[in-house]
Write a protein that holds these residues in place. Structure first.
Motif, PDB file in Angstrom:
ATOM      1  N   GLU A 337       0.847  -1.203   0.000  1.00  0.00           N
ATOM      2  CA  GLU A 337       0.000   0.000   0.000  1.00  0.00           C
ATOM      3  C   GLU A 337       0.879   1.248   0.000  1.00  0.00           C
ATOM      4  OE1 GLU A 337      -2.554  -0.372   3.332  1.00  0.00           O
ATOM      5  OE2 GLU A 337      -3.532  -2.206   2.615  1.00  0.00           O
ATOM      6  N   PHE A 338       1.444   1.555  -1.168  1.00  0.00           N
ATOM      7  CA  PHE A 338       2.322   2.713  -1.243  1.00  0.00           C
ATOM      8  C   PHE A 338       2.341   3.241  -2.672  1.00  0.00           C
ATOM      9  CE2 PHE A 338       4.917  -0.865  -2.410  1.00  0.00           C
ATOM     10  CZ  PHE A 338       5.822  -0.390  -3.346  1.00  0.00           C
ATOM     11  N   ASP A 339       2.737   4.485  -2.782  1.00  0.00           N
ATOM     12  CA  ASP A 339       2.887   5.157  -4.072  1.00  0.00           C
ATOM     13  C   ASP A 339       4.369   5.125  -4.429  1.00  0.00           C
ATOM     14  OD1 ASP A 339       3.281   7.045  -6.118  1.00  0.00           O
ATOM     15  OD2 ASP A 339       1.492   8.159  -5.528  1.00  0.00           O
ATOM     16  N   SER A 340       4.734   4.326  -5.417  1.00  0.00           N
ATOM     17  CA  SER A 340       6.154   4.159  -5.745  1.00  0.00           C
ATOM     18  C   SER A 340       6.774   5.459  -6.234  1.00  0.00           C
ATOM     19  CB  SER A 340       6.330   3.063  -6.796  1.00  0.00           C
ATOM     20  OG  SER A 340       5.592   3.354  -7.967  1.00  0.00           O
ATOM     21  N   ASP A 341       5.994   6.300  -6.930  1.00  0.00           N
ATOM     22  CA  ASP A 341       6.532   7.585  -7.374  1.00  0.00           C
ATOM     23  C   ASP A 341       6.930   8.463  -6.194  1.00  0.00           C
ATOM     24  OD1 ASP A 341       6.235   7.015 -10.054  1.00  0.00           O
ATOM     25  OD2 ASP A 341       4.215   7.820 -10.164  1.00  0.00           O
ATOM     26  N   MET A 342       6.107   8.443  -5.155  1.00  0.00           N
ATOM     27  CA  MET A 342       6.395   9.262  -3.982  1.00  0.00           C
ATOM     28  C   MET A 342       7.593   8.728  -3.203  1.00  0.00           C
ATOM     29  SD  MET A 342       2.572  10.177  -2.541  1.00  0.00           S
ATOM     30  CE  MET A 342       3.286  11.069  -1.153  1.00  0.00           C
ATOM     31  N   LEU A 343       7.750   7.408  -3.146  1.00  0.00           N
ATOM     32  CA  LEU A 343       8.837   6.817  -2.368  1.00  0.00           C
ATOM     33  C   LEU A 343      10.163   6.788  -3.111  1.00  0.00           C
ATOM     34  CD1 LEU A 343       7.390   3.757  -0.381  1.00  0.00           C
ATOM     35  CD2 LEU A 343       8.203   5.944   0.505  1.00  0.00           C
ATOM     36  N   TRP A 344      10.129   6.919  -4.441  1.00  0.00           N
ATOM     37  CA  TRP A 344      11.361   6.759  -5.216  1.00  0.00           C
ATOM     38  C   TRP A 344      12.459   7.738  -4.780  1.00  0.00           C
ATOM     39  CZ3 TRP A 344      12.399   3.034  -8.953  1.00  0.00           C
ATOM     40  CH2 TRP A 344      13.613   3.170  -9.623  1.00  0.00           C
ATOM     41  N   GLU A 345      12.084   8.964  -4.446  1.00  0.00           N
ATOM     42  CA  GLU A 345      13.093   9.948  -4.044  1.00  0.00           C
ATOM     43  C   GLU A 345      13.786   9.533  -2.756  1.00  0.00           C
ATOM     44  OE1 GLU A 345      13.572  14.721  -3.031  1.00  0.00           O
ATOM     45  OE2 GLU A 345      11.685  13.926  -3.838  1.00  0.00           O
ATOM     46  N   ARG A 346      13.017   8.990  -1.814  1.00  0.00           N
ATOM     47  CA  ARG A 346      13.608   8.558  -0.541  1.00  0.00           C
ATOM     48  C   ARG A 346      14.293   7.204  -0.654  1.00  0.00           C
ATOM     49  NH1 ARG A 346      12.458  10.508   4.212  1.00  0.00           N
ATOM     50  NH2 ARG A 346      12.076   8.510   5.240  1.00  0.00           N
ATOM     51  N   TYR A 347      13.770   6.359  -1.539  1.00  0.00           N
ATOM     52  CA  TYR A 347      14.316   5.011  -1.726  1.00  0.00           C
ATOM     53  C   TYR A 347      14.443   4.690  -3.209  1.00  0.00           C
ATOM     54  CZ  TYR A 347      12.832   4.464   3.171  1.00  0.00           C
ATOM     55  OH  TYR A 347      12.659   4.619   4.532  1.00  0.00           O
ATOM     56  N   PRO A 348      15.415   5.325  -3.880  1.00  0.00           N
ATOM     57  CA  PRO A 348      15.596   5.047  -5.308  1.00  0.00           C
ATOM     58  C   PRO A 348      15.839   3.546  -5.531  1.00  0.00           C
ATOM     59  CG  PRO A 348      16.919   6.926  -4.615  1.00  0.00           C
ATOM     60  CD  PRO A 348      16.402   6.299  -3.370  1.00  0.00           C
ATOM     61  N   GLY A 349      15.190   3.009  -6.542  1.00  0.00           N
ATOM     62  CA  GLY A 349      15.180   1.558  -6.692  1.00  0.00           C
ATOM     63  C   GLY A 349      16.386   0.962  -7.386  1.00  0.00           C
ATOM     64  N   TRP A 350      17.554   1.148  -6.802  1.00  0.00           N
ATOM     65  CA  TRP A 350      18.764   0.488  -7.295  1.00  0.00           C
ATOM     66  C   TRP A 350      19.745   0.317  -6.164  1.00  0.00           C
ATOM     67  CZ3 TRP A 350      17.553   5.198 -10.043  1.00  0.00           C
ATOM     68  CH2 TRP A 350      18.093   6.349  -9.449  1.00  0.00           C
TER      69      TRP A 350
END
Length: 350
Positions: A337-350
């Protein structure tokens, strides 16, 4: 108990055990009792100039959590991800905190995400030489380390893998084991990590610790090279039924290698009936006290929950706020239950 309770309890318990054991990590039991009395150390004492100080065990565990969150964000955003490579990348960020001053960040924009900017993590707390040398060697992400080490630097950091997939213990086991091999090449190191993660997964399902260990032993039977880990865990189970188990704790070794640290922690958690007694038992021995305290804290924290940890420890342990944030964010992404666009800045997916 909610998933967040299990995760937060596991992380917070690990940090409390780490902090309790930190002042006595390199002391013999005789030195510990001479300094703190016949019961040994039972409350936080200063280490590294700080009361309630955590060590590299908790530092690396927090970067494990960050890597797992990033992996979930990447999968949600890109539809493809293999967590060991992302967590390996997180460990290289931890390496930066050990090898460079905090000001180094100012000229290196590739150090992204929020955790690496937490200045309190940029402190050397007796990091393991194997982890340092393996990570410094570089190479492709997920690549097996070119050593034969089975030090406890894997199992001390890998409990968070237990929450990745509560319905598939084998996946939990394999992901933790593969990630462990990025720093430690010996099978007992990676299989101990896999075993701890699997035990945590069963605990998160609501099973008792004894059942969780027995189910994990059944899984280990199918894993080549697992005899050392199996034997250590079976000895821990036998000792947990002995009246003199504390006096025989040394039968499991000192905890400097992975299967010993795991077995000592399982014994202390099984042979006691509360978090405080389990963690105190795990740090008062002639061995790697902060690591066995940390792993025991992971176990009892996931089993009993955060409310069962001593308030005086919880109030004093270092980085409690960071632990709470990471625990909450990991639970959020695992529940989907999360918005990946919103979390990407805090947790970039790499």
């Amino acid at each position: 108990m909610t998933l967040y309770d299990r995760i937060y309890g596991c992380l917070l318990g690990g940090a409390c055990g780490d902090a309790l054991g930190a002042p006595v990590e390199f002391l013999k039991l005789e030195e510990i009792t001479s300094r703190y009395g016949p019961e040994g150390i039972t409350g936080f004492d200063a280490a590294y100039g700080t009361l309630g100080a955590i060590t590299d065990d908790t530092q690396m565990t927090l970067f494990t959590v960050e890597g797992l969150i990033r992996a979930a964000v990447r999968f949600a955003e890109r539809g493809i991800c293999h967590p060991p490579g992302v967590v390996h990348h997180a460990y290289r960020r931890w390496l930066m905190t050990q090898d460079q001053p905090f000001e180094y960040l100012k000229s290196h924009g590739d150090l992204d995400g929020w955790l690496i900017h937490e200045k309190r993590l940029w402190a050397r707390r007796a990091p393991g030489n194997t982890c340092l040398s393996a990570l410094r060697a570089g190479g492709p992400f997920r690549e097996t380390a070119a050593n034969n080490s089975k030090g406890c630097g894997t199992v001390m950091r890998d409990a968070p893998f237990g929450f990745v997939d509560l319905h598939n213990p084998w996946r939990v086991f394999t992901l933790a084991a593969e990630t462990a091999r990025t720093t430690h090449g010996h099978p007992s190191a990676s299989l101990s990590s896999g075993a701890l993660a699997t035990i945590i997964a069963f605990l998160a399902q609501g099973r008792a610790l004894l059942e969780a260990v027995e189910q994990t032993l059944s899984l280990l039977k199918t894993s080549p090279g697992a005899h050392e880990v199996e034997n250590a865990l079976r000895l821990a189970l036998r000792l947990s039924e002995a009246a003199d188990w504390r006096e025989r704790l040394h039968d499991l070794g000192g905890g400097w290698v992975a299967e010993e640290a795991l077995a000592i922690s399982v014994l202390c958690a099984l042979a006691t009936d509360n978090s405080r007694e389990a963690i105190i038992s795990a740090v008062n021995h002639s061995g790697d006290s902060d690591s066995t305290g940390s792993i025991t804290g992971n176990l009892v924290g996931a089993w009993y929950g955060p409310a069962a940890l001593p308030n005086e420890w919880v109030d004093q342990v270092e980085l409690r706020d960071v632990i709470e944030i990471l625990g909450r964010d990991l639970a959020t992404v695992l529940e989907g239950e999360f918005d990946s666009d919103m979390l990407w800045e805090r947790y970039p997916g790499w």
